[in-house]
Design an enzyme around this catalytic site. Structure first.
Site, PDB file in Angstrom:
ATOM      1  N   LYS A  98       0.876  -1.251   0.055  1.00  0.00           N
ATOM      2  CA  LYS A  98       0.150  -0.014  -0.126  1.00  0.00           C
ATOM      3  C   LYS A  98       0.820   1.312  -0.009  1.00  0.00           C
ATOM      4  O   LYS A  98       0.383   2.259  -0.338  1.00  0.00           O
ATOM      5  CB  LYS A  98      -0.861   0.009   1.248  1.00  0.00           C
ATOM      6  CG  LYS A  98      -2.034  -0.914   1.017  1.00  0.00           C
ATOM      7  CD  LYS A  98      -2.922  -0.999   2.250  1.00  0.00           C
ATOM      8  CE  LYS A  98      -4.376  -1.840   2.071  1.00  0.00           C
ATOM      9  NZ  LYS A  98      -5.193  -1.894   3.161  1.00  0.00           N
ATOM     10  N   ASP A 154     -10.105   3.046   2.497  1.00  0.00           N
ATOM     11  CA  ASP A 154     -10.032   2.152   3.748  1.00  0.00           C
ATOM     12  C   ASP A 154     -10.702   2.698   4.915  1.00  0.00           C
ATOM     13  O   ASP A 154     -11.667   2.376   5.625  1.00  0.00           O
ATOM     14  CB  ASP A 154      -8.559   1.677   4.296  1.00  0.00           C
ATOM     15  CG  ASP A 154      -8.085   0.628   3.560  1.00  0.00           C
ATOM     16  OD1 ASP A 154      -9.223  -0.294   2.999  1.00  0.00           O
ATOM     17  OD2 ASP A 154      -7.012   0.175   3.513  1.00  0.00           O
TER      18      ASP A 154
HETATM   19  P1  NAP Z   1       0.269  -2.976   9.200  1.00  0.00           P
HETATM   20  O1  NAP Z   1       0.752  -1.717   8.612  1.00  0.00           O
HETATM   21  O2  NAP Z   1       1.643  -4.184   8.998  1.00  0.00           O
HETATM   22  O3  NAP Z   1       0.230  -2.670  10.906  1.00  0.00           O
HETATM   23  C1  NAP Z   1       0.213  -3.958  11.729  1.00  0.00           C
HETATM   24  C2  NAP Z   1      -0.087  -3.436  13.027  1.00  0.00           C
HETATM   25  O4  NAP Z   1      -0.147  -4.877  13.970  1.00  0.00           O
HETATM   26  C3  NAP Z   1       0.995  -2.516  13.709  1.00  0.00           C
HETATM   27  O5  NAP Z   1       0.506  -1.618  14.684  1.00  0.00           O
HETATM   28  C4  NAP Z   1       1.976  -3.700  14.379  1.00  0.00           C
HETATM   29  O6  NAP Z   1       2.601  -3.260  15.484  1.00  0.00           O
HETATM   30  C5  NAP Z   1       0.898  -4.488  15.083  1.00  0.00           C
HETATM   31  N1  NAP Z   1       1.336  -5.771  15.454  1.00  0.00           N
HETATM   32  C6  NAP Z   1       1.454  -6.943  14.392  1.00  0.00           C
HETATM   33  N2  NAP Z   1       1.883  -7.962  15.261  1.00  0.00           N
HETATM   34  C7  NAP Z   1       2.064  -7.779  16.556  1.00  0.00           C
HETATM   35  C8  NAP Z   1       2.180  -8.348  17.783  1.00  0.00           C
HETATM   36  N3  NAP Z   1       2.541  -9.534  17.677  1.00  0.00           N
HETATM   37  N4  NAP Z   1       1.985  -7.615  19.096  1.00  0.00           N
HETATM   38  C9  NAP Z   1       1.619  -6.146  18.974  1.00  0.00           C
HETATM   39  N5  NAP Z   1       1.388  -5.689  17.933  1.00  0.00           N
HETATM   40  C10 NAP Z   1       1.568  -6.249  16.656  1.00  0.00           C
HETATM   41  O7  NAP Z   1      -0.886  -3.701   8.926  1.00  0.00           O
HETATM   42  P2  NAP Z   1      -2.415  -2.949   8.508  1.00  0.00           P
HETATM   43  O8  NAP Z   1      -2.294  -2.805   7.013  1.00  0.00           O
HETATM   44  O9  NAP Z   1      -2.528  -1.846   9.167  1.00  0.00           O
HETATM   45  O10 NAP Z   1      -3.429  -4.160   8.729  1.00  0.00           O
HETATM   46  C11 NAP Z   1      -3.619  -4.547  10.130  1.00  0.00           C
HETATM   47  C12 NAP Z   1      -4.860  -5.310  10.293  1.00  0.00           C
HETATM   48  O11 NAP Z   1      -6.036  -4.698   9.648  1.00  0.00           O
HETATM   49  C13 NAP Z   1      -4.666  -6.859   9.225  1.00  0.00           C
HETATM   50  O12 NAP Z   1      -5.345  -7.754  10.142  1.00  0.00           O
HETATM   51  C14 NAP Z   1      -5.322  -6.499   8.095  1.00  0.00           C
HETATM   52  O13 NAP Z   1      -5.912  -7.894   7.645  1.00  0.00           O
HETATM   53  C15 NAP Z   1      -6.667  -5.542   8.484  1.00  0.00           C
HETATM   54  N6  NAP Z   1      -7.327  -5.098   7.646  1.00  0.00           N
HETATM   55  C16 NAP Z   1      -8.623  -5.113   7.401  1.00  0.00           C
HETATM   56  C17 NAP Z   1      -9.121  -4.155   6.408  1.00  0.00           C
HETATM   57  C18 NAP Z   1     -10.584  -4.651   6.059  1.00  0.00           C
HETATM   58  O14 NAP Z   1     -11.294  -4.039   5.076  1.00  0.00           O
HETATM   59  N7  NAP Z   1     -11.535  -5.211   6.976  1.00  0.00           N
HETATM   60  C19 NAP Z   1      -8.612  -3.369   5.612  1.00  0.00           C
HETATM   61  C20 NAP Z   1      -7.166  -3.322   6.008  1.00  0.00           C
HETATM   62  C21 NAP Z   1      -6.550  -3.928   6.870  1.00  0.00           C
HETATM   63  P3  NAP Z   1       4.062  -2.565  15.116  1.00  0.00           P
HETATM   64  O15 NAP Z   1       3.985  -0.997  14.678  1.00  0.00           O
HETATM   65  O16 NAP Z   1       4.655  -2.309  16.464  1.00  0.00           O
HETATM   66  O17 NAP Z   1       4.815  -3.439  14.505  1.00  0.00           O
END
Ligand code: NAP
Length: 286
Positions: A72, A109
């Site tokens: 993204k 989003d």
């Molecule tokens: P991202 O940019 O990779 O961010 C991931 C987030 O999760 C960060 O805040 C990260 O913390 C945290 N995280 C990951 N593993 C962790 C752990 N073990 N302990 C604590 N924090 C942890 O991903 P994203 O694009 O924001 O997506 C996040 C989620 O939203 C995913 O599950 C995705 O499938 C979902 N999503 C859903 C939709 C929908 O349409 N429903 C749309 C977009 C995303 P750090 O910063 O410390 O690494």
């Protein structure tokens, strides 16, 4: 320019994405028979592939694409223009190609998230919102909440600097709002647990983190609270099951998925999205 009515989703992995199912159902329902939506797996390495994939959309005469994890942010340098929303968020989940061949980046989003709440009768006025996580989706969600007049947001993240970045980039544009940040910890969760709306934007609860939750087992929700988990696979994460048991109102990420997809559909086709057909398509997945 020769443009075909083909769109798709660039990401890795994308084999299990629900977007092809949902968008093809929308084309069928709207009698857009010449349209098709396909998965476009683009690996993270070598880095050059993402550039080739984005420029390839134009070379192949496609109408555009969705962009998902992990690309993204990586697609941004290869686009000709960004919507104001995508620029503010710093990430793109939808690319359209205009009649002159310019690649335009959008981010649907955050609006998808807020539209799901609004469609379900949630009044965001005066709410204190707690955001768990500070990745790309958190940026989009916080931006949309601020655009909808939410005045108090607390962001908790494992890496606090990323939460601080969000507060720093949006704070000056929304001077009436209070944005505070904390390290994601048991104590910080307890301190903010009374928030009206709790949103999990972390990936805790899915994949290798399924069965975990960014919450304290001994901490209970009030019936008046709303808990939204962006994850939709599993449909009920451990966090949502916990909140459901306490009688809180719960939402999984399917509504956001449908609403962000509906906005992308409108960008590409110029037609109103058949949202009920899209909801039906994703609800039926196993
Ligand atoms: P991202 O940019 O990779 O961010 C991931 C987030 O999760 C960060 O805040 C990260 O913390 C945290 N995280 C990951 N593993 C962790 C752990 N073990 N302990 C604590 N924090 C942890 O991903 P994203 O694009 O924001 O997506 C996040 C989620 O939203 C995913 O599950 C995705 O499938 C979902 N999503 C859903 C939709 C929908 O349409 N429903 C749309 C977009 C995303 P750090 O910063 O410390 O690494």
């Amino acid at each position: 320019m020769n443009i075909s009515n083909v769109v798709g989703i660039i990401g890795w992995p994308v084999a299990h994405s629900l977007s092809p199912l949902m968008q093809n159902a929308a084309f069928l329902e709207s009698n857009l028979d010449s349209w098709a939506y396909v998965a476009m797996p683009v690996n993270k390495l070598p880095y050059i592939r993402i550039k080739e994939a984005v420029l390839g959309l134009r070379a192949l005469g496609l109408k555009g694409a969705n962009v998902t994890i992990p690309h993204k942010e990586a697609v941004v340098p290869y686009l000709d223009r960004l919507s104001s929303e995508a620029r503010a968020i710093g990430a793109v989940n939808t690319i359209s190609i205009d009649s002159e061949g310019y690649l335009v980046g959008h981010n649907t989003d955050g609006r998808g998230f807020v539209n799901d709440l609004l469609d379900n009768g949630v009044d965001l006025t005066g709410m204190h919102v707690m955001i768990l996580g500070a990745g790309g989706s958190a940026r989009a969600v916080v931006h949309a909440l601020l655009e909808h007049g939410v005045k108090q947001i607390t962001i908790l993240n494992r890496t606090k600097t990323k939460a601080d970045d969000i507060a720093r980039s949006f704070g000056p544009h929304f001077p009436d709002a209070t944005l505070d940040t904390k390290v994601l910890s048991r104590d910080a969760i307890r301190e903010t647990a009374y928030a009206d709306l709790v949103v999990n934007t972390t990936s805790i609860g899915m994949g290798e983190n399924a069965g975990q939750m960014p919450w304290d087992e001994n901490l209970h929700f009030a019936k008046t609270q709303i808990v939204y988990d962006l994850i939709y696979n599993p449909k009920l994460t451990k966090l949502l099951l916990h909140a459901q048991k306490d009688g809180a109102r719960i939402f999984n990420g399917l509504g956001m998925l449908v609403n962000q997809g509906a906005l992308s559909f409108q960008i590409w086709t110029g037609a109103e999205a058949p949202i009920d057909a899209m909801k039906k398509a994703v609800r039926e997945f196993k």
